[in-house]
Design an enzyme around this catalytic site. Structure first.
Site, short mmCIF file in Angstrom:
data_model
loop_
_atom_site.label_atom_id
_atom_site.label_comp_id
_atom_site.label_asym_id
_atom_site.label_seq_id
_atom_site.Cartn_x
_atom_site.Cartn_y
_atom_site.Cartn_z
N ALA A 85 0.85 -1.30 -0.32
CA ALA A 85 -0.23 0.16 -0.18
C ALA A 85 0.81 1.17 0.05
O ALA A 85 0.39 2.24 -0.42
CB ALA A 85 -0.82 0.11 1.09
N TYR A 123 5.79 3.86 24.71
CA TYR A 123 4.54 4.13 23.44
C TYR A 123 4.45 5.55 23.36
O TYR A 123 5.08 6.09 22.16
CB TYR A 123 3.12 3.64 23.75
P1 NAD Z 1 -2.68 -5.35 12.22
O1 NAD Z 1 -1.38 -5.52 12.30
O2 NAD Z 1 -3.87 -6.23 12.62
O3 NAD Z 1 -3.31 -4.57 10.94
C1 NAD Z 1 -2.19 -4.35 10.04
C2 NAD Z 1 -3.00 -4.10 8.42
O4 NAD Z 1 -2.11 -3.39 7.66
C3 NAD Z 1 -3.17 -5.46 7.97
O5 NAD Z 1 -4.34 -5.43 7.01
C4 NAD Z 1 -2.04 -5.71 6.92
O6 NAD Z 1 -2.18 -6.57 5.99
C5 NAD Z 1 -1.76 -4.13 6.52
N1 NAD Z 1 -0.48 -3.91 5.97
C6 NAD Z 1 0.68 -3.97 6.80
N2 NAD Z 1 1.70 -3.47 5.85
C7 NAD Z 1 1.18 -3.25 4.53
C8 NAD Z 1 1.72 -2.96 3.44
N3 NAD Z 1 2.83 -2.61 3.16
N4 NAD Z 1 0.63 -2.81 2.30
C9 NAD Z 1 -0.64 -3.14 2.40
N5 NAD Z 1 -1.06 -3.45 3.72
C10 NAD Z 1 -0.26 -3.51 4.63
O7 NAD Z 1 -2.77 -3.92 13.16
P2 NAD Z 1 -3.85 -3.16 13.87
O8 NAD Z 1 -3.42 -3.29 15.33
O9 NAD Z 1 -5.32 -3.31 13.61
O10 NAD Z 1 -3.44 -1.49 13.52
C11 NAD Z 1 -4.07 -0.73 12.68
C12 NAD Z 1 -3.98 0.77 13.22
O11 NAD Z 1 -4.50 0.85 14.35
C13 NAD Z 1 -2.47 1.21 13.43
O12 NAD Z 1 -2.40 2.40 12.82
C14 NAD Z 1 -2.28 1.12 15.06
O13 NAD Z 1 -1.39 1.80 15.33
C15 NAD Z 1 -3.55 1.45 15.38
N6 NAD Z 1 -4.11 0.98 16.69
C16 NAD Z 1 -3.98 -0.18 17.23
C17 NAD Z 1 -4.18 -0.34 18.35
C18 NAD Z 1 -4.11 -1.85 19.29
O14 NAD Z 1 -4.18 -1.84 20.36
N7 NAD Z 1 -3.91 -2.93 18.37
C19 NAD Z 1 -5.00 0.57 19.42
C20 NAD Z 1 -4.98 1.81 18.78
C21 NAD Z 1 -4.69 2.08 17.38
#
Ligand code: NAD
Ligand code: NA
Length: 398
Positions: free
Chosen positions: A112, A236
């Site tokens: 992406a 963090y």
């Molecule tokens: P996750 O690892 O479950 O999801 C990541 C997604 O990104 C997947 O769909 C993966 O395929 C995609 N991805 C990664 N590299 C890619 C690339 N180069 N090209 C295309 N797709 C790519 O992570 P998540 O925890 O759902 O995180 C999503 C967002 O939410 C992040 O910004 C994270 O910081 C934020 N967030 C997470 C939490 C938590 O506790 N997990 C809390 C608040 C916010």
């Protein structure tokens, strides 16, 4: 093949297609049980759509608002004798359910961060949807190849000024120990982390989508952030990843300016700490999450990714009345996590937590269960001794 969990540290090397399908079904059922989202999104692009908050966003849009969805992600397809990744199986199951419900769903598997995948996505929107009215940005990645410079940036999870020592847990064994994480030595570590997880790529996406004319009048875009408690600040919010989140949040005005003439708007939503593939990689955080789960479950206010995203859509992004933002202009669906009584109880448990009392005072079991469910394991409905076909295609990709 017989598919069982095989882990290395915080990574699970295997994924179960039927279990992933069960996981998706459960999330769809939850969204349906909450009823339709009034005036919800209709044509949605989700970037980072295969796991965690991204797949939960896609399900909330599709099954909460009958939205057509395009999902972009980076996953390994399933082939003969080789398992696909969890996000591949999630998407296969999602597309199948969407099709059965008469909902448009197509996916793009690739980087992406690249210009090429952005263009491919634009072509697909032009061909099938014309325009999109919501763009969800939910990427989480350890690295990014910059599309303009070709430089490969690797993110790090480090404190910034001084070493940080605190408790952490190996969630497989339940052993609580002290960990010391040394601060960044080079300004480069901060810059690289910002390059990977900051707002530049979100802005590039919106610039390209806007220039191609595929953003609808009144389009919304949302990206996800995290703040968390003071006890995780050094690693963090005040660490390298926090700098990237500061940068992501600071991108909102620039994106709003880009969208002004089509009455579009961008938001950052601060979400709750949850077990995802990304968060399990952060030291200290899994222990915090297992204590947080215990407290929030006891109070009856626990949410998973699907509850969070359904609420974000129904009560924040599409609530039809004034959207409450914090002093920095952010949406907060971490409101329950950050409640004072919750944080106070977690802080008290944090002081007490040891290997010996962990099972009792924390929800480490719940943590483990969520972790294995991310990969399609631990579902009662699934017979894990059964021979399972590992080759499950994503209908729109093959
Ligand atoms: P996750 O690892 O479950 O999801 C990541 C997604 O990104 C997947 O769909 C993966 O395929 C995609 N991805 C990664 N590299 C890619 C690339 N180069 N090209 C295309 N797709 C790519 O992570 P998540 O925890 O759902 O995180 C999503 C967002 O939410 C992040 O910004 C994270 O910081 C934020 N967030 C997470 C939490 C938590 O506790 N997990 C809390 C608040 C916010
Ligand atoms: Na995601």
């Amino acid at each position: 093949m017989i598919i069982q969990p095989r882990t290395r540290g915080f990574i699970c090397l295997t994924a179960h297609p039927d279990g992933a399908a069960q996981h998706i079904k459960n999330q769809i059922e939850y969204v349906k049980s909450k009823g339709k989202i009034a005036d919800g999104p209709k044509k949605v692009l989700v970037i980072g759509a295969s796991t965690g908050f991204g797949i939960a966003s896609r399900i909330s849009a599709a099954f909460g608002s009958d939205a057509a969805t395009i999902g972009v992600f980076f996953e390994k397809p399933a082939t003969e004798g080789k398992l696909g990744t969890a996000g591949w199986y999630n998407t296969a199951a999602f597309e199948k359910e969407a099709q059965a419900a008469g909902l448009y769903a197509k996916s793009i598997n690739g980087d992406a961060f690249s210009d090429e995948i952005k263009q491919q996505t634009i072509e697909l929107i032009k061909k099938d949807l014309g325009q999109v009215d919501l763009v969800v940005y939910s990427l989480a990645s350890p690295r990014r190849t910059h599309p303009k410079t070709g430089v490969q940036h690797a993110s790090v999870l480090k404190p910034i000024e001084k070493p940080f020592t605190d408790k952490t847990v190996d969630f497989h064994t339940g052993v609580v120990s002290d960990i010391t994480i040394n601060p960044v030595e080079l300004e480069d570590d901060i810059n690289n982390t910002v390059a990977v997880m900051g707002g530049e790529d979100w802005k590039f996406w919106i610039e390209d989508l806007k220039a191609a004319g595929v953003l609808a009048e009144g389009v919304k875009t949302v990206a996800y952030s995290y703040i968390g408690p003071e006890l995780t600040y050094p690693i963090y919010r005040n660490g390298t990843i926090g700098r990237a989140k500061d940068n992501l949040e600071a991108t909102v005005p620039a994106i709003n300016a880009l969208l002004a003439d089509i009455n579009g708007v961008s938001y950052v939503s601060v979400n709750k700490a949850l077990v995802t593939q990304s968060s399990s990689a952060i030291p200290v955080v899994p222990l915090y999450i297992s204590l947080l789960y215990k407290v929030m479950k006891e109070k009856g206010i626990h949410e998973g990714t699907i509850e969070q995203m359904q609420r974000l859509f129904a009560e924040r992004l599409y609530n039809n009345s004034d959207l409450q933002l914090d002093e920095k202009g952010r949406i907060r669906v971490d409101d329950l996590e950050m409640r004072e009584d919750v944080q106070q109880e977690v802080a008290e448990l944090w002081k007490k937590a040891t290997t010996e009392n962990l099972e009792e005072i924390s929800d480490i079991q719940g943590y483990r269960n969520d972790f294995f469910q991310l990969f399609g394991f631990n579902f009662d409905e699934i017979d894990y001794e059964k021979d399972t076909n590992e080759v499950v295609p994503v209908p729109s990709i093959g």
